[in-house]
Design a protein around this motif. Structure first.
Motif, mmCIF file in Angstrom:
data_model
loop_
_atom_site.group_PDB
_atom_site.id
_atom_site.type_symbol
_atom_site.label_atom_id
_atom_site.label_comp_id
_atom_site.label_asym_id
_atom_site.label_seq_id
_atom_site.Cartn_x
_atom_site.Cartn_y
_atom_site.Cartn_z
ATOM 1 N N LEU A 1 3.131 49.120 -17.794
ATOM 2 C CA LEU A 1 4.231 50.069 -17.748
ATOM 3 C C LEU A 1 5.313 49.055 -16.953
ATOM 4 O O LEU A 1 6.677 49.256 -17.107
ATOM 5 N N SER A 2 4.957 48.070 -16.353
ATOM 6 C CA SER A 2 5.984 46.985 -15.687
ATOM 7 C C SER A 2 6.318 46.004 -16.699
ATOM 8 O O SER A 2 7.106 45.180 -16.233
ATOM 9 N N GLY A 3 5.876 45.903 -17.777
ATOM 10 C CA GLY A 3 6.250 45.056 -18.835
ATOM 11 C C GLY A 3 7.629 45.125 -19.194
ATOM 12 O O GLY A 3 8.324 44.053 -19.378
ATOM 13 N N PRO A 4 8.027 46.262 -19.513
ATOM 14 C CA PRO A 4 9.613 46.432 -19.898
ATOM 15 C C PRO A 4 10.604 45.915 -18.830
ATOM 16 O O PRO A 4 11.428 45.394 -18.941
ATOM 17 N N LEU A 5 10.157 46.197 -17.620
ATOM 18 C CA LEU A 5 10.898 45.823 -16.500
ATOM 19 C C LEU A 5 10.900 44.352 -16.276
ATOM 20 O O LEU A 5 12.154 43.578 -15.990
ATOM 21 N N ALA A 6 9.823 43.646 -16.607
ATOM 22 C CA ALA A 6 9.741 41.981 -16.501
ATOM 23 C C ALA A 6 10.777 41.491 -17.768
ATOM 24 O O ALA A 6 11.606 40.463 -17.340
ATOM 25 N N MET A 7 10.764 42.245 -18.883
ATOM 26 C CA MET A 7 11.553 41.341 -19.953
ATOM 27 C C MET A 7 13.166 41.885 -19.797
ATOM 28 O O MET A 7 13.673 40.797 -19.889
ATOM 29 N N ALA A 8 13.218 42.701 -19.213
ATOM 30 C CA ALA A 8 14.825 43.170 -18.718
ATOM 31 C C ALA A 8 15.054 42.391 -17.578
ATOM 32 O O ALA A 8 16.066 41.756 -17.652
ATOM 33 N N LEU A 9 14.303 42.040 -16.728
ATOM 34 C CA LEU A 9 14.640 40.908 -15.598
ATOM 35 C C LEU A 9 14.789 39.433 -16.075
ATOM 36 O O LEU A 9 15.807 38.843 -15.696
ATOM 37 N N VAL A 10 13.847 39.076 -17.129
ATOM 38 C CA VAL A 10 14.233 37.716 -17.646
ATOM 39 C C VAL A 10 15.456 37.653 -18.484
ATOM 40 O O VAL A 10 16.174 36.523 -18.229
ATOM 41 N N MET A 11 15.883 38.763 -19.224
ATOM 42 C CA MET A 11 17.115 38.682 -19.870
ATOM 43 C C MET A 11 18.322 38.372 -18.966
ATOM 44 O O MET A 11 19.252 37.653 -19.226
ATOM 45 N N ARG A 12 18.158 39.243 -17.928
ATOM 46 C CA ARG A 12 19.293 39.455 -16.757
ATOM 47 C C ARG A 12 19.535 38.126 -16.318
ATOM 48 O O ARG A 12 20.633 37.744 -16.116
ATOM 49 N N LEU A 13 18.403 37.436 -15.598
ATOM 50 C CA LEU A 13 18.314 36.206 -14.921
ATOM 51 C C LEU A 13 18.962 34.971 -15.800
ATOM 52 O O LEU A 13 19.661 34.342 -15.556
ATOM 53 N N ASN A 14 18.333 35.134 -17.221
ATOM 54 C CA ASN A 14 18.811 34.012 -18.137
ATOM 55 C C ASN A 14 20.340 34.037 -18.298
ATOM 56 O O ASN A 14 21.147 33.147 -18.511
ATOM 57 N N ALA B 1 22.366 35.172 -16.486
ATOM 58 C CA ALA B 1 23.190 34.764 -14.830
ATOM 59 C C ALA B 1 22.919 33.171 -14.696
ATOM 60 O O ALA B 1 23.260 32.537 -13.636
ATOM 61 N N GLY B 2 22.312 32.447 -15.617
ATOM 62 C CA GLY B 2 22.215 31.108 -15.729
ATOM 63 C C GLY B 2 20.938 30.558 -14.928
ATOM 64 O O GLY B 2 20.701 29.299 -14.663
ATOM 65 N N ARG B 3 20.030 31.638 -14.689
ATOM 66 C CA ARG B 3 18.897 31.114 -14.046
ATOM 67 C C ARG B 3 17.778 31.037 -15.085
ATOM 68 O O ARG B 3 17.032 32.243 -15.690
ATOM 69 N N SER B 4 17.434 29.966 -15.766
ATOM 70 C CA SER B 4 16.254 29.890 -16.719
ATOM 71 C C SER B 4 14.936 30.325 -16.157
ATOM 72 O O SER B 4 14.484 29.842 -15.203
ATOM 73 N N VAL B 5 14.131 31.204 -16.778
ATOM 74 C CA VAL B 5 12.937 31.900 -16.627
ATOM 75 C C VAL B 5 12.131 31.650 -17.713
ATOM 76 O O VAL B 5 12.466 31.388 -18.745
ATOM 77 N N GLU B 6 10.922 31.665 -17.401
ATOM 78 C CA GLU B 6 9.680 31.888 -18.332
ATOM 79 C C GLU B 6 9.013 33.224 -18.321
ATOM 80 O O GLU B 6 8.897 33.915 -17.319
ATOM 81 N N TYR B 7 8.663 33.589 -19.394
ATOM 82 C CA TYR B 7 7.788 35.032 -19.530
ATOM 83 C C TYR B 7 6.932 34.925 -20.851
ATOM 84 O O TYR B 7 7.355 34.399 -21.798
ATOM 85 N N PRO C 1 -1.955 38.110 -21.162
ATOM 86 C CA PRO C 1 -2.255 37.680 -19.572
ATOM 87 C C PRO C 1 -2.753 36.372 -19.306
ATOM 88 O O PRO C 1 -2.653 35.872 -18.694
ATOM 89 N N ILE C 2 -3.454 35.997 -20.409
ATOM 90 C CA ILE C 2 -3.997 34.783 -20.463
ATOM 91 C C ILE C 2 -2.989 33.745 -20.563
ATOM 92 O O ILE C 2 -2.978 32.664 -19.545
ATOM 93 N N ALA C 3 -2.327 33.638 -21.283
ATOM 94 C CA ALA C 3 -1.033 32.749 -21.233
ATOM 95 C C ALA C 3 -0.340 33.052 -19.963
ATOM 96 O O ALA C 3 0.219 31.793 -19.440
ATOM 97 N N GLN C 4 -0.090 34.131 -19.361
ATOM 98 C CA GLN C 4 0.235 34.178 -18.010
ATOM 99 C C GLN C 4 -0.417 33.490 -17.154
ATOM 100 O O GLN C 4 0.243 32.476 -16.225
#
Length: 287
Positions: A144-157, A159-165, A169-172
């Motif tokens: 259930l925290s997956g959608p939160l992570a995706m939303a955070l990635v979009m917001r940080l990107n 904001a100019g902060r390049s992040v990975e997602y 789980p293995i890729a993580q």
């Protein structure tokens, strides 16, 4: 581990944050109090112990785990909490489906302030500094925290902060293992007990990366493993309710505000990045 949040945090907030990982006997005490806080205020430590089916010393240990000197101080705090609730204005709602939804949303909203009781300015500043200076940032959220992570990635990107997602789980784990010193892992886990997420955290720490975690329970495995745990107690009244409803609304709101604060902290860089994101959104919207 005992209470390390705000000294004026209410007993129910402390119980929500700490109870799931208390000793079994201490949990019996907290469950009994949560079942009927009013009754608990009328009981001595011995009477509460008999009600919960434990020894008197367990009641005292439970109170101390919640950050109080003893049960007497916990009783006083319970009285104060109940008094503040009784003086709060009552919001009328009708019995329609919309009325029920409105009432429940207002109930959750009234508790949002208390979800910040465990956080400290130092922890927030540390997270903002890490996001600003880290070589790489990997964001992870499962279940259930997956959608939160995706939303955070979009917001940080944006904001100019390049992040990975990575959703897998293995890729993580592979990405986390390759982070290295100077990089960071940003974990989202409401329960704080997700095994795939814990494995990713271990991989990141083995690489030398800094681990930040946003979770709901102070004694959860995720909170204990993180270098910077941001603990936000659930908005539900009991752990049972949290498991049933598993609301992530408060966490989502917090992350939105955190990114806004990050943009402000970056100054001109943040302003330019946000303007760029708005410009791209404008092009994607049809006239």
């Amino acid at each position: 581990m005992s209470w390390t949040g705000a000294i004026d945090a209410k007993p129910s907030v402390r119980m929500a944050a700490l109870a799931p990982d208390l000793l079994r006997t201490e949990r019996l005490v907290v469950d009994a109090i949560a079942q009927d806080r009013g009754k608990a205020t009328e009981l001595t430590a011995q009477e509460l112990a008999e009600w919960a089916g434990v020894g008197r010393t367990t009641v005292i240990r439970a109170a101390q785990a919640l950050g109080y000197e003893g049960y007497s101080q916990l009783r006083v705090a319970l009285v104060q909490e109940l008094a503040s609730e009784s003086s709060a204005p009552v919001v009328e709602s009708d019995a329609s489906s919309l009325g029920v939804i409105r009432g429940r949303m207002l109930q959750v909203g009234s508790r949002l302030e208390h979800t910040l009781a465990v956080l400290t300015p130092e922890a927030i500043d540390s997270v903002l500094d890490t996001l600003d200076t880290a070589d790489r940032v990997l964001v992870v959220g499962n279940g259930l925290s997956g959608p939160l992570a995706m939303a955070l990635v979009m917001r940080l990107n944006a904001a100019g902060r390049s992040v990975e997602y990575f959703a897998d789980p293995i890729a993580q784990q592979i990405a986390a293992k390759q982070l290295g010193a100077g990089s960071a892992l940003f974990v989202l886990s409401g329960s704080g007990a997700s095994r795939p997420t814990l494995e990713v955290m271990n991989a990141a720490q083995e690489s030398g990366a800094r681990v930040i975690a946003v979770t709901s329970f102070a004694r959860s495995a995720v909170a204990k493993l993180a270098d910077v745990p941001l603990v936000m107690p659930p908005t539900e009244e009991t752990f049972h309710d949290e498991l049933i409803h598993t609301s992530r609304g408060a966490l989502m709101l917090f992350l939105e505000e955190l990114v806004d604060l990050f943009v402000e902290r970056r100054g001109e860089r943040g302003r330019i990045a946000r303007q760029t994101a708005i410009s791209m959104l404008g092009r994607a919207i049809a006239d």
